[in-house]
Design a protein around this motif. Structure first.
Motif, PDB file in Angstrom:
ATOM      1  N   TYR A   1       0.808  -1.025   0.057  1.00 35.47           N
ATOM      2  CA  TYR A   1       0.222  -0.084  -0.278  1.00 35.47           C
ATOM      3  C   TYR A   1       0.761   1.369  -0.213  1.00 35.47           C
ATOM      4  O   TYR A   1       1.259   1.679   0.818  1.00 35.47           O
ATOM      5  CB  TYR A   1      -0.664   0.206   1.476  1.00 35.47           C
ATOM      6  CG  TYR A   1      -1.975  -0.960   1.568  1.00 35.47           C
ATOM      7  CD1 TYR A   1      -3.553  -0.708   0.247  1.00 35.47           C
ATOM      8  CD2 TYR A   1      -1.642  -1.874   1.648  1.00 35.47           C
ATOM      9  CE1 TYR A   1      -4.581  -1.643   0.528  1.00 35.47           C
ATOM     10  CE2 TYR A   1      -3.034  -3.181   1.508  1.00 35.47           C
ATOM     11  CZ  TYR A   1      -4.150  -2.515   0.854  1.00 35.47           C
ATOM     12  OH  TYR A   1      -5.506  -3.747   1.101  1.00 35.47           O
TER      13      TYR A   1
ATOM     14  N   ALA B   1       1.806  -5.760   1.955  1.00 31.86           N
ATOM     15  CA  ALA B   1       1.041  -5.980   2.248  1.00 31.86           C
ATOM     16  C   ALA B   1       0.793  -7.931   2.019  1.00 31.86           C
ATOM     17  O   ALA B   1       0.660  -8.847   2.609  1.00 31.86           O
ATOM     18  CB  ALA B   1      -0.114  -5.671   1.516  1.00 31.86           C
TER      19      ALA B   1
ATOM     20  N   THR C   1      -4.399 -14.264  10.924  1.00 29.03           N
ATOM     21  CA  THR C   1      -4.773 -13.024  11.683  1.00 29.03           C
ATOM     22  C   THR C   1      -4.646 -12.031  11.330  1.00 29.03           C
ATOM     23  O   THR C   1      -4.993 -11.689   9.981  1.00 29.03           O
ATOM     24  CB  THR C   1      -3.065 -12.833  13.024  1.00 29.03           C
ATOM     25  OG1 THR C   1      -2.575 -12.534  11.851  1.00 29.03           O
ATOM     26  CG2 THR C   1      -3.330 -14.335  13.877  1.00 29.03           C
TER      27      THR C   1
ATOM     28  N   SER D   1      -2.984 -10.039   7.853  1.00 30.27           N
ATOM     29  CA  SER D   1      -2.210 -11.035   7.534  1.00 30.27           C
ATOM     30  C   SER D   1      -2.758 -10.578   6.200  1.00 30.27           C
ATOM     31  O   SER D   1      -1.538 -11.410   5.185  1.00 30.27           O
ATOM     32  CB  SER D   1      -2.489 -12.460   8.058  1.00 30.27           C
ATOM     33  OG  SER D   1      -4.239 -12.669   7.822  1.00 30.27           O
TER      34      SER D   1
ATOM     35  N   LYS E   1      -5.986 -11.108   4.127  1.00 31.47           N
ATOM     36  CA  LYS E   1      -6.792 -11.717   3.496  1.00 31.47           C
ATOM     37  C   LYS E   1      -7.300 -10.991   2.377  1.00 31.47           C
ATOM     38  O   LYS E   1      -8.140 -11.056   1.660  1.00 31.47           O
ATOM     39  CB  LYS E   1      -7.787 -12.113   4.210  1.00 31.47           C
ATOM     40  CG  LYS E   1      -7.210 -12.725   5.738  1.00 31.47           C
ATOM     41  CD  LYS E   1      -7.775 -13.455   6.530  1.00 31.47           C
ATOM     42  CE  LYS E   1      -7.989 -12.724   7.968  1.00 31.47           C
ATOM     43  NZ  LYS E   1      -7.487 -12.446   8.616  1.00 31.47           N
TER      44      LYS E   1
ATOM     45  N   THR F   1      -6.513  -7.691   1.123  1.00 32.95           N
ATOM     46  CA  THR F   1      -5.993  -7.248  -0.001  1.00 32.95           C
ATOM     47  C   THR F   1      -5.997  -8.313  -0.887  1.00 32.95           C
ATOM     48  O   THR F   1      -5.672  -8.088  -1.970  1.00 32.95           O
ATOM     49  CB  THR F   1      -4.458  -7.525   0.463  1.00 32.95           C
ATOM     50  OG1 THR F   1      -4.550  -5.958   2.036  1.00 32.95           O
ATOM     51  CG2 THR F   1      -3.708  -6.515  -0.123  1.00 32.95           C
TER      52      THR F   1
ATOM     53  N   HIS G   1     -13.246 -15.666   9.323  1.00 31.42           N
ATOM     54  CA  HIS G   1     -13.250 -15.043  10.517  1.00 31.42           C
ATOM     55  C   HIS G   1     -13.362 -15.864  11.896  1.00 31.42           C
ATOM     56  O   HIS G   1     -12.997 -15.492  12.659  1.00 31.42           O
ATOM     57  CB  HIS G   1     -13.775 -13.596  10.421  1.00 31.42           C
ATOM     58  CG  HIS G   1     -13.006 -12.850  10.030  1.00 31.42           C
ATOM     59  ND1 HIS G   1     -12.318 -11.418   9.531  1.00 31.42           N
ATOM     60  CD2 HIS G   1     -13.711 -12.770   8.741  1.00 31.42           C
ATOM     61  CE1 HIS G   1     -11.991 -10.513   9.140  1.00 31.42           C
ATOM     62  NE2 HIS G   1     -12.763 -10.816   8.727  1.00 31.42           N
TER      63      HIS G   1
HETATM   64  N1  ATP Z   1      -5.635   0.724   2.970  1.00 27.71           N
HETATM   65  C1  ATP Z   1      -4.677   0.533   3.523  1.00 27.71           C
HETATM   66  N2  ATP Z   1      -3.323   1.067   3.513  1.00 27.71           N
HETATM   67  C2  ATP Z   1      -2.634   1.237   4.073  1.00 27.71           C
HETATM   68  N3  ATP Z   1      -1.806  -0.444   4.503  1.00 27.71           N
HETATM   69  C3  ATP Z   1      -3.171  -1.010   4.524  1.00 27.71           C
HETATM   70  C4  ATP Z   1      -4.306  -1.150   3.418  1.00 27.71           C
HETATM   71  N4  ATP Z   1      -5.002  -1.808   4.081  1.00 27.71           N
HETATM   72  C5  ATP Z   1      -4.847  -2.950   4.684  1.00 27.71           C
HETATM   73  N5  ATP Z   1      -3.267  -2.282   4.320  1.00 27.71           N
HETATM   74  C6  ATP Z   1      -2.125  -2.738   5.512  1.00 27.71           C
HETATM   75  O1  ATP Z   1      -1.990  -4.743   4.648  1.00 27.71           O
HETATM   76  C7  ATP Z   1      -1.509  -5.283   5.594  1.00 27.71           C
HETATM   77  C8  ATP Z   1      -2.929  -6.111   5.065  1.00 27.71           C
HETATM   78  O2  ATP Z   1      -3.809  -5.419   5.270  1.00 27.71           O
HETATM   79  P1  ATP Z   1      -5.478  -6.716   4.913  1.00 27.71           P
HETATM   80  O3  ATP Z   1      -6.771  -6.091   5.468  1.00 27.71           O
HETATM   81  O4  ATP Z   1      -5.351  -7.379   3.660  1.00 27.71           O
HETATM   82  O5  ATP Z   1      -5.513  -7.902   6.535  1.00 27.71           O
HETATM   83  P2  ATP Z   1      -6.552  -8.536   6.708  1.00 27.71           P
HETATM   84  O6  ATP Z   1      -5.638 -10.428   6.783  1.00 27.71           O
HETATM   85  O7  ATP Z   1      -8.227  -8.520   6.080  1.00 27.71           O
HETATM   86  O8  ATP Z   1      -6.926  -8.462   8.512  1.00 27.71           O
HETATM   87  P3  ATP Z   1      -8.658  -7.918   8.689  1.00 27.71           P
HETATM   88  O9  ATP Z   1      -8.769  -9.304   8.943  1.00 27.71           O
HETATM   89  O10 ATP Z   1      -8.242  -7.538  10.086  1.00 27.71           O
HETATM   90  O11 ATP Z   1      -9.073  -7.328   7.677  1.00 27.71           O
HETATM   91  C9  ATP Z   1      -1.651  -4.960   7.327  1.00 27.71           C
HETATM   92  O12 ATP Z   1      -0.528  -4.328   7.563  1.00 27.71           O
HETATM   93  C10 ATP Z   1      -2.769  -3.587   6.673  1.00 27.71           C
HETATM   94  O13 ATP Z   1      -2.027  -2.536   8.121  1.00 27.71           O
END
Ligand code: ATP
Length: 656
Positions: free
Chosen positions: A430, A438, A457, A460, A462, A464, A608
């Protein structure tokens, strides 16, 4: 359905704890348009070209309008010489009947001129309003076509301020200023011609005012152009601060940062107010210059008139007509130059709007069609135009009917050949300032029709990965393909090939039918009802049923069911259920609806609750942006040291 090739690099033949292709380009480069970059502003030339292009589409009406306005102005020019003739007639003691005839001609000219100018003015506004409506459409479509990341980077407020404030500035100019200026230009030109016909020296005398007017205008334009551009930018920034504070109200309250936000809004407001003051000062100096020019010009006309009357016997009536002509120039010149202010503002607005159109088109023309497919792909609710042409040939033929953004989208999109998903070495970050990637080198192959749960977690990766699969974003390295087509370009039956159902469902004001039908505009009421019933939406609980209004306090379950019904209606090859089932464990109706929506297509469930992995073909475990394990749930549970088994034990409240 199996997902036999799943986690090719991560799990290999089911190997636990694999690094999931961690060797990918985890440190991929900069994301274009990241980190708070406002959307671009076009050059004045490009804005003018877009304006002319839109006007040219109304050329028939425009030509008739200009002809009427010219005729009206020319008729109006008969008034000063008629008044002069009355003066001469009275001085030379002509019979009253002659004066009366001249008076009648004067009144007739006034009425005809007013009627012609009135009709011309109405037609001109109609013509300009049509062009404005087309501009709004182009900007709206371009904004929708912008890559989602680009909008996120600019901030919603930037886009909103363009389609509101800037459109308003252009609208004001179009409804009031441009007709005024058009009339002013006609009047000035024809009046000078009239004066020259009367006595060329009078016309020359009038020109004495021109250098002062030109100088005042040049100084004003030089000062005001950057001021207006700055003002629009500062107003957009102020709007952004405000929208961010309001949108994040809960967080602001929770962390007690209201003062900080207020300070930031105050600083942004002060900046805009200061610029407002500077523009007002520039305008006052400009108006002073115009008044001086009028004074000098009229004095010159009267002086030359006196000389001509005494030297060559120019009649008093002719000098009167000359002075009246010049006086008649005051208003149009004042209107024209005074409108520079509004025109500048409108031009600054038009440049910002053209910037959106260009960004939408260029983003898509290059690799940025992510937004087109992606934005269109969000939970089936925002399906793109149904005018999607079948192929390039159609496009060429129908070129005039499509905006540049639509053409760019349609040129790059492709139909998929199946619902399989191939993720090959995909990495994502990002923006260049993000502390870590990510996603890193994700390798994953999902067979058509398989249901796969993504677990891991928080943070992690997901969500993205889900964004890449539905084409909201493109990977910075590697590929994400649906049915062999890059996900952001993938279409299935003319619609987005992959849809995402997120936790938050966007519902529009309107009936249940309106909200469901946006996924399939041609769907019959029966089809809508069937889709809603299939996901358990209780239409009988809504007053008015299918055509009843959406309840003001729509429940989470109803919102999710509507989103799932949209998927059934849009019928994509791939569906990603991100948190859609976060309550499914506690809500069997939603769990059933999810199962129903997953049937007959490739489904990715971001789980989740581990309850949600029951019945899936495969599980993919993500950690720190990499796949650490993947395989059939039963197989993974047999590996006590595996990530999935550990998470499973934790979810069951078993230690270790
Ligand atoms: N819009 C954004 N801008 C900057 N960093 C981001 C953004 N969205 C996610 N991240 C970062 O990218 C990484 C992956 O995030 P992501 O949301 O894909 O994880 P996740 O597994 O879906 O988490 P959750 O279960 O909390 O939704 C994390 O380090 C998060 O901080």
């Amino acid at each position: 359905m199996s997902a036999k090739n799943l986690g090719r690099a991560g799990a290999g033949a089911g190997g636990a704890g694999g690094a999931g292709g961690a060797g990918g380009a985890g440190g991929a480069g900069a994301v274009p348009g990241s980190a708070g970059a406002l959307l671009p502003t076009s050059s004045a030339g490009a804005a003018a070209r877009l304006g002319l292009k839109l006007l040219w589409r109304q050329r028939g009406l425009l030509i008739a309008t200009v002809a009427l306005l010219l005729l009206g102005t020319a008729t109006m020019l008969l008034i000063p010489p008629l008044l002069g003739a009355i003066v001469d007639a009275v001085i030379s003691g002509e019979p009253f009947a002659s004066v009366l005839w001249l008076g009648a001609a004067l009144a007739g000219a006034g009425i005809v001129a007013a009627a012609l100018e009135g009709i011309g003015g109405v037609l001109l506004v109609r013509c300009l309003q049509r062009a404005l409506a087309e501009l709004r459409e182009e900007v709206f479509e371009a904004a929708l076509a912008l890559p989602l990341r680009r909008i996120e980077a600019a901030g919603d407020a930037d886009v909103i301020s363009r389609v509101t404030n800037d459109v308003e500035a252009v609208t004001e100019a179009i409804s009031g200023v441009i007709p005024l200026c058009a009339r002013a230009v006609f009047t000035i030109v024809l009046t000078l011609v009239g004066m020259a016909a009367l006595d060329p020296w009078l016309a020359l005398a009038a020109l004495v005012a021109v250098p002062i007017q030109v100088l005042s205008t040049r100084v004003f334009l030089r000062r005001s152009r950057p001021l207006y551009a700055r003002l629009r930018r500062e107003e957009a920034e102020r709007g952004r601060e405000f929208v961010e504070a309001v949108a994040g109200a809960e967080t602001v309250r929770a962390y007690g940062t209201a003062e900080e936000h207020l300070d930031r809004i105050a600083v942004a407001s002060d900046r805009a107010v200061q610029t407002h003051r500077e523009t007002a000062k520039a305008r006052n100096i400009f108006i002073g210059g115009l008044n001086a020019a009028e004074f000098v010009g009229l004095a010159a006309v009267l002086a030359v008139g006196f000389v001509r009357a005494t030297s060559v016997g120019l009649s008093v009536g002719a000098v009167t007509a000359g002075a009246l002509y010049f006086h008649r120039l005051f208003n149009p010149i004042g209107d024209l130059l005074g409108s520079m202010d509004d025109l500048q503002r409108a031009l600054a607005g038009l440049q910002r709007l053209t910037g959106v159109v260009q960004a939408g088109t260029e983003g898509l023309g290059a690799a940025g069609a992510a937004g087109a497919a992606g934005a269109a792909g969000a939970e089936a609710g925002t399906a793109t135009s149904q005018r999607t042409p079948a192929d390039e040939t159609d496009l060429a033929g129908a070129g005039a009917e499509f905006t540049a953004a639509e053409l760019a989208i349609a040129r790059t999109q492709r139909e998929i050949t199946g619902g399989s998903i191939d993720i090959l070495g995909a990495s994502y970050r990002y923006g260049p300032t993000a502390p870590r990637a990510a996603l890193r080198g994700i390798d994953l192959v999902i067979d058509e029709g398989a249901t796969v749960a993504l677990i891991g977690t928080s943070g992690s990766g997901k969500s993205t990965l889900a964004r890449l699969i539905v084409g909201f974003d493109e990977p910075l390295a590697g590929e994400v393909l649906i049915g062999g087509v890059p996900a952001h370009l993938a279409r299935s039956g003319g619609r987005p090939a992959a849809l995402l159902v997120a936790q938050e469902t966007h519902l529009f004001v309107g009936s249940i039918a309106d909200n469901a039908r946006i996924a399939a505009p041609e769907a019959s009421d029966e089809a809508l009802t069937a889709a809603l019933e299939a996901v358990g939406f209780d239409l009988s609980a809504i007053a008015g049923g299918l055509h009843g209004s959406l309840p003001a306090a729509v429940s989470h379950r109803e919102a999710q069911q509507l989103a799932l019904a949209r998927v059934l209606l849009a019928d994509p090859a791939v569906v990603v259920l991100d948190e859609a089932g976060s309550q499914a464990g506690a809500d069997p109706a939603l769990a059933d609806a999810m199962r129903r929506v997953s049937e007959g297509r490739t489904a990715i469930i971001i789980a989740h609750h581990l309850d949600q992995v029951r019945g899936v073909d495969a599980v993919v475990v993500l950690e720190n942006g990499s796949i650490v394990e993947s395989g059939a749930p039963a197989d993974l549970l047999e590996r006590p040291d595996g990530a999935f088994a550990r998470l499973w034990r934790m979810s069951q409240g078993v230690a270790g």
